[in-house]
Design a protein around this motif. Structure first.
Motif, PDB file in Angstrom:
ATOM      1  N   ASN A 224       0.810  -1.220   0.000  1.00 53.72           N
ATOM      2  CA  ASN A 224       0.000   0.000   0.000  1.00 53.72           C
ATOM      3  C   ASN A 224       0.845   1.272   0.000  1.00 53.72           C
ATOM      4  N   GLY A 225       2.181   1.102  -0.083  1.00 51.08           N
ATOM      5  CA  GLY A 225       3.061   2.258  -0.155  1.00 51.08           C
ATOM      6  C   GLY A 225       3.587   2.746   1.175  1.00 51.08           C
ATOM      7  N   GLU A 226       3.073   2.216   2.280  1.00 54.70           N
ATOM      8  CA  GLU A 226       3.556   2.628   3.594  1.00 54.70           C
ATOM      9  C   GLU A 226       4.902   1.965   3.899  1.00 54.70           C
ATOM     10  N   ASP A 227       5.636   2.572   4.839  1.00 54.44           N
ATOM     11  CA  ASP A 227       6.928   2.016   5.230  1.00 54.44           C
ATOM     12  C   ASP A 227       6.745   0.645   5.878  1.00 54.44           C
ATOM     13  N   ASP A 228       7.573  -0.306   5.464  1.00 54.17           N
ATOM     14  CA  ASP A 228       7.546  -1.652   6.050  1.00 54.17           C
ATOM     15  C   ASP A 228       8.629  -1.722   7.122  1.00 54.17           C
ATOM     16  N   ASN A 229       8.321  -1.179   8.288  1.00 55.42           N
ATOM     17  CA  ASN A 229       9.308  -1.107   9.363  1.00 55.42           C
ATOM     18  C   ASN A 229       9.702  -2.483   9.884  1.00 55.42           C
ATOM     19  N   ALA A 230       8.755  -3.415   9.889  1.00 61.56           N
ATOM     20  CA  ALA A 230       9.062  -4.769  10.365  1.00 61.56           C
ATOM     21  C   ALA A 230      10.114  -5.419   9.466  1.00 61.56           C
ATOM     22  N   ARG A 231      10.003  -5.191   8.167  1.00 60.09           N
ATOM     23  CA  ARG A 231      10.977  -5.745   7.224  1.00 60.09           C
ATOM     24  C   ARG A 231      12.351  -5.112   7.425  1.00 60.09           C
ATOM     25  N   ILE A 232      12.369  -3.826   7.701  1.00 60.87           N
ATOM     26  CA  ILE A 232      13.637  -3.132   7.948  1.00 60.87           C
ATOM     27  C   ILE A 232      14.334  -3.727   9.170  1.00 60.87           C
TER      28      ILE A 232
END
Length: 488
Positions: A224-232
């Motif tokens: 959806n374009g939001e930051d994937d902080n968990a992946r980071i």
């Protein structure tokens, strides 16, 4: 207090391994682990000699200090004259790594790195110790101060930029421009480190500096374009050790390896048992490229989780002992020490969270034999205590209070006394009005000390309907929460 020396004893088994390591800190360079890349072969005429002058330093006693596994140790003390000059001399080569000249205040220090070149000079002045440092005949220390000079300039510029950002309205065009400048400044620092590493790929300074760098993770986006902080966070954890050369045991003589190890397990790895065991295995296996690093890493992780930091976390200790403190792998430990550790791990393993509880056949107050697993209670609290134990005397009334509150909902307490004095046991029951299931095993015929880990008394276990251990190492005040979580 039952087995009150157990924790100390097994800690000493680990420490004995660490002591062996630390004792080598005072040895000559030929005592450095043969697996340590770049170690010297000492000869009788090889010495360490540092001509040292820092203009403006006050006269007094200074200290030559080394480091091993994050711990400083003093090698020698020496006098500095009024002109800030001293000749630091040792009759044998220093083990390769990072060292410090510690000033009389015992807080301020001047650092240097030694490998093969151990006769060199350092000159500077107190007005700008790093900026004016001149190093001769030691490439490693020259590279260190080349980097420190860059870092000194970088920090000044970066802090000034941060102040401008903090004083600029958020969301403004100027703030966006300053943020770009900040990222460019960070990129500049990374580029300088990479440039130095490329120009000096075989230098120990390069190994040390790269090991201390944290991974830089590019932005990750969700669909959806939001930051994937968990992946980071996941990528950061996976790449955390990528720049560490596990074949170079000299890293133990710098602060970087121990700091990185500590931060990894305290801040980077999720604090639940499966993750801790997983990454303990990954890091320890990587450290096996070098005997010194393996020995230190196994001891560090094992000792860290020997005493649980949260319920059940000593499963990490059990894993480490079962897999690394073996006769085949723990080359630093004596055979009988390994046997004792394996026994301790075996006992702990049998009473870990998720394990099926072991049965105990013990004596009831009427002299009849009773069995722990014969109870049909919905939840069963195994309370192991000693009547004259101060902690037990404080905890027993709280366990009784929890029992009174929950017994109508199917909770039973199976209280096992560890003291062999039958009169003391029965008096304790009467004095505290203990109307739960009371048990006694003066000759330890049930072998409860081999079935349940009893570090100190009291020990509290909670068993579910299927007699799976669902809680352990509890304080009495935690029982309400645990029972409420597991009662049907």
């Amino acid at each position: 207090m039952l087995l009150k020396y157990t924790r100390t004893f097994y800690a000493l088994l680990f420490i004995s391994g660490l002591t062996t390591i630390c004792l080598s800190c005072n040895s000559s360079a030929n005592d450095v682990d043969s697996a340590t890349r770049g170690s010297n072969t000492s000869a009788s005429n090889e010495i360490f000699e540092l001509n040292f002058q820092i203009k403006g330093l006050a006269a007094g006693h200074y200290y030559l200090t080394g480091m091993y596994g994050g711990q400083f140790y003093t090698i020698d003390s020496f006098a500095i004259e009024n002109n800030g000059q001293a000749l630091i001399h040792r009759p044998a080569l220093l083990p390769q790594g990072m060292y410090y000249v510690v000033l009389p205040d015992r807080y301020t220090s001047i650092q240097f790195i030694v490998t093969d070149e151990q006769k060199f000079s350092m000159t500077s002045d107190v007005n700008n110790l790093v900026g004016n440092m001149v190093v001769k005949n030691c490439e490693e220390t020259f590279l260190l101060y080349h980097n420190l000079k860059f870092e000194q300039k970088y920090r000044g510029e970066y802090e000034a930029l941060k102040q401008k950002i903090n004083s600029t309205p958020r969301g403004s065009r100027e703030a966006a421009i300053l943020e770009v400048e900040r990222q460019e400044k960070i990129d500049e620092r990374i580029a300088q480190i990479q440039k130095d590493a490329a120009e000096h790929p075989d230098a120990f300074f390069t190994t040390f500096k790269l090991a201390g760098q944290n991974p830089r993770i590019k932005a990750q986006k969700l669909p959806n374009g939001e930051d994937d902080n968990a992946r980071i966070v996941t990528l950061y954890r996976q790449q955390y050790w990528d720049a560490v050369d596990f074949s170079d045991g000299r890293l133990l003589r710098t602060p970087v390896y121990t700091n990185k190890l500590r931060s990894f397990f305290e801040n980077i790895v999720p604090q639940h048992i499966d993750s801790l065991v997983k990454y303990a295995e990954i890091v320890t296996n990587a450290s096996m490229q070098n005997d010194s690093l393996f020995k230190f890493t196994a001891n560090y992780v094992g000792m860290k989780y020997q005493s649980p930091t949260f319920m059940g976390s000593d499963a990490v200790y059990v894993y480490m002992v079962e897999n690394y403190f073996t006769h085949e792998r723990a080359f630093w430990a004596k055979s009988h020490e390994i046997d004792r550790l394996q026994l301790d791990a075996s006992i702990r393993h049998s009473s870990m969270l998720g394990e099926k509880a072991k049965d105990l056949e013990v004596i009831a107050p009427d002299g009849k034999m009773i069995s722990l697993l014969d109870s049909d209670a919905e939840l069963l609290v195994l309370y192991i205590y000693t009547p004259n134990c101060e902690n037990c005397q404080k905890e027993t009334p709280l366990v009784k209070k929890a029992y009174d509150a929950w017994k109508s909902r199917g909770v039973e307490v199976f209280a096992l006394c560890t003291d062999p004095d039958e009169k003391l046991w029965k008096n304790y029951i009467d004095q505290n009005d203990l109307d739960w299931t009371n048990a006694f095993d003066p000759m330890i015929e049930s072998e409860y000390t081999f079935k349940y880990h009893i570090d100190i008394t009291p020990e509290i276990y909670v068993l579910d309907r299927n007699r799976i251990i669902v809680a352990r190492d509890l304080h009495a005040f935690q029982l309400d929460e645990i029972l409420g979580r597991h009662i049907r």
